[in-house]
Design an enzyme around this catalytic site. Structure first.
Site, PDB file in Angstrom:
ATOM      1  CB  SER A 176       0.023 -11.431  -0.888  1.00  0.00           C
ATOM      2  OG  SER A 176       0.566 -11.181  -0.744  1.00  0.00           O
ATOM      3  NE  ARG A 191       2.099  -9.834 -13.781  1.00  0.00           N
ATOM      4  CZ  ARG A 191       3.279  -9.963 -13.899  1.00  0.00           C
ATOM      5  NH1 ARG A 191       3.898  -8.789 -15.084  1.00  0.00           N
ATOM      6  NH2 ARG A 191       4.761 -10.348 -13.553  1.00  0.00           N
ATOM      7  CG  ASP A 229       2.006 -13.561   0.238  1.00  0.00           C
ATOM      8  OD1 ASP A 229       2.577 -13.492  -0.920  1.00  0.00           O
ATOM      9  OD2 ASP A 229       0.829 -14.466  -0.192  1.00  0.00           O
TER      10      ASP A 229
HETATM   11  C1  GLC Z   1       0.351 -13.942  -6.878  1.00  0.00           C
HETATM   12  C2  GLC Z   1       0.673 -12.480  -6.265  1.00  0.00           C
HETATM   13  C3  GLC Z   1       1.821 -12.460  -5.496  1.00  0.00           C
HETATM   14  C4  GLC Z   1       1.582 -13.548  -3.223  1.00  0.00           C
HETATM   15  C5  GLC Z   1       1.315 -14.717  -4.296  1.00  0.00           C
HETATM   16  C6  GLC Z   1       1.216 -16.055  -2.944  1.00  0.00           C
HETATM   17  O1  GLC Z   1       0.938 -14.134  -7.569  1.00  0.00           O
HETATM   18  O2  GLC Z   1       0.448 -12.172  -7.780  1.00  0.00           O
HETATM   19  O3  GLC Z   1       2.213 -11.734  -4.847  1.00  0.00           O
HETATM   20  O4  GLC Z   1       2.856 -13.975  -3.374  1.00  0.00           O
HETATM   21  O5  GLC Z   1      -0.449 -15.107  -5.015  1.00  0.00           O
HETATM   22  O6  GLC Z   1      -0.159 -15.688  -2.345  1.00  0.00           O
END
Ligand code: GLC
Length: 499
Positions: A176, A191, A229
């Site tokens: 995620s 990143r 996620d």
């Molecule tokens: C951060 C991550 C994203 C993820 C979110 C919730 O924003 O960059 O990919 O979905 O956290 O976990």
């Protein structure tokens, strides 16, 4: 005079610690405390700093819509609007056994999901806590750890011999963080977010890195999909509730996914995918307003958090909303009042001066009435005395609760702006839609969902009631399994990996 106790009790915190609370019949006057009047004056100042008017919200929505549009048009934008190569909605009839590894912001989870069809499933899972060091050390080591945990899980949950020689179990990897994808089983990390900083990972294909770790353990698995996620949550929620059109995570990070018509994603036109096909877009909206800081109402506390983070300038929207930062915002306000000589004069405040010492879980405990039925605000006495060795007066405690409300409410209302931008882009307002939401903030912060709904009505008027958030299915486990199943079906039908 010794304080007399009127009530006492105990509460178990999310961290597992038990907190004993008690109250007194009178506030001690032997320490110089702020008066009710002083605290009320300060509160007014913070109210104006943290309150978002409906008009301001509508302006944010407009800017948000433009940002979403831009991300779909061109590659490499700040809000990257990532095509995920997850095509269309599940039918609910997907079946089979699937493994999922979920590398979230706080934990690593390994799941075995059995999809039974008809929107039903069973799940067995193990959780492992990630240490701060693991989040910062070499990326390959982090993936090695994921593979080790998966090995342990397989050894524990599968009878010897139950996996036939040469058989490979399909594995979904829920990773995620923002990754650019060319196919469903590939993802180049743009990143790190949420405080991660593992070296040698940004700019690399994390699916390939994880495969190497899996090979070291000689595991009987085949990595079929890499999933965000939010993408998993969208698909898992639609599997059980087909009215779901948007998924949002409110956890350590904050992000959303929704389904877009391929013809409306200009940046992938060259791939020759049917315009009418539908694909999940992982917005990575936490990055909204990063670097330029033109649209969001940032206070000086937000600026401090940003400057002191490992990624200054980045994830501007997320830093105002997600669970990782809300406690810290409140702590910074309190520290300012300590420095100004308003709070805790004559007391040792060093414990509260440690960055990130004030967990977001404390905010939700402070706002929760059910645990704190007396007017003395027992819970807040307990938090400050137990964790920070500080005495508080009732006036201060009322102020802290009001401040928690301001910070929590602002987070929820900003989230409504993001949801509203997707709703209006996709034209979901009239007919309404369900928004699957998950994450600790959504699930545990009292009143968070109600505040999001209230925000949607402030933006859209009465029609805002047509957009309803609800506690989503487990996207990182079940969603990942359904996506693995959908991918398998596509492959069996001979559909090209990304067409
Ligand atoms: C951060 C991550 C994203 C993820 C979110 C919730 O924003 O960059 O990919 O979905 O956290 O976990």
């Amino acid at each position: 005079m010794p304080a007399s106790r009127r009530g006492s009790g105990s509460v178990t915190l999310p961290s597992g610690q038990t907190l004993a609370v008690h109250t007194r019949t009178q506030d001690e006057e032997d320490l110089p405390h702020a008066t009710k009047k002083t605290m009320a004056d300060h509160l007014r100042k913070y109210e104006s700093l943290f309150t978002l008017t409906p008009q301001r919200m509508r302006m944010i929505v407009e800017a948000f819509k433009d940002t979403l549009e831009l991300g779909l048009e061109k590659h490499g934008q700040i809000v990257p609007m990532i095509p995920t190569y997850v095509f269309g909605w599940p039918t609910g009839g997907e079946t089979g056994d699937f493994l999922a590894v979920d590398l979230g912001g706080t934990n690593l989870r390994v799941c075995l999901v059995t999809l039974q069809g008809n929107g039903k499933f069973e799940i067995t899972q193990s959780k492992y806590r990630l240490t701060e060091e693991q989040k910062q050390e070499d990326g390959q080591k982090l993936f090695d750890f994921c593979a080790e945990c998966l090995k342990l899980f397989i050894d524990t949950n599968f009878e010897p011999g139950s996996i036939k020689d040469g058989e490979l179990l399909p594995l979904g990897f829920t990773f995620s963080y923002p990754c650019t994808q060319d196919r469903i089983d590939h993802g180049v990390l743009i990143r790190w977010t949420k405080g991660f900083g593992a070296a040698n990972t940004e700019g690399r294909d994390v699916a390939e890195m994880f495969r190497q770790s899996l090979e070291k353990q000689k595991l009987p698995v085949h990595l079929t999909a890499i999933i965000n996620d939010t993408t998993g949550t969208l698909i898992a929620s639609s599997y059980v509730n087909p009215r779901t059109k948007i998924a949002v995570i409110f956890g350590t990070g904050c992000n959303a996914a929704y389904m877009e018509r391929v013809g409306d994603i200009p940046k992938i036109k060259n791939l020759g995918i049917d315009d009418d096909a539908e694909m999940v877009i992982n917005c990575e909206w936490g990055a909204f307003d990063s670097f330029e800081h033109e649209h969001l109402p940032r206070t000086k506390y937000d600026q401090t958090i940003d400057e002191q983070s490992n990624k200054p300038g980045e994830q501007a929207f997320e830093k105002l909303i997600s669970g990782r930062y809300l406690g810290e915002i409140l702590r910074l306000v309190i520290c300012e009042l300590i420095d100004d000589g308003v709070l805790f004069l004559g007391q040792n405040t060093y414990k509260l001066e440690i960055p990130y010492a004030f967990d977001t879980a404390f905010l939700s405990l402070m706002e929760r009435h059910v645990f704190d039925p007396t007017e003395e605000l027992l819970m807040i006495i307990g938090i400050f005395s137990h964790f920070f060795a500080l005495e508080t007066t009732l006036a201060e405690r009322q102020f802290f609760r009001a401040l928690a409300k301001l910070v929590g409410r602002r987070a929820a209302r900003l989230s409504s702006c993001g949801i509203a931008a997707i709703v209006s882009r996709k034209g979901y307002l009239e007919e309404g839609c369900a928004v699957g939401a998950d994450g600790s903030l959504y699930n545990k912060y009292p009143g968070f969902a109600e505040r999001v709904h209230e925000g949607l009505q402030d933006i859209f008027g009465d029609k805002g009631r047509n957009i309803i958030t609800y506690h989503a299915e487990d996207g990182s486990g079940v969603g990942s399994a359904i996506i693995a199943a959908m991918t398998k079906i596509r492959k069996e039908r001979g559909l090209h990996a990304h067409v």
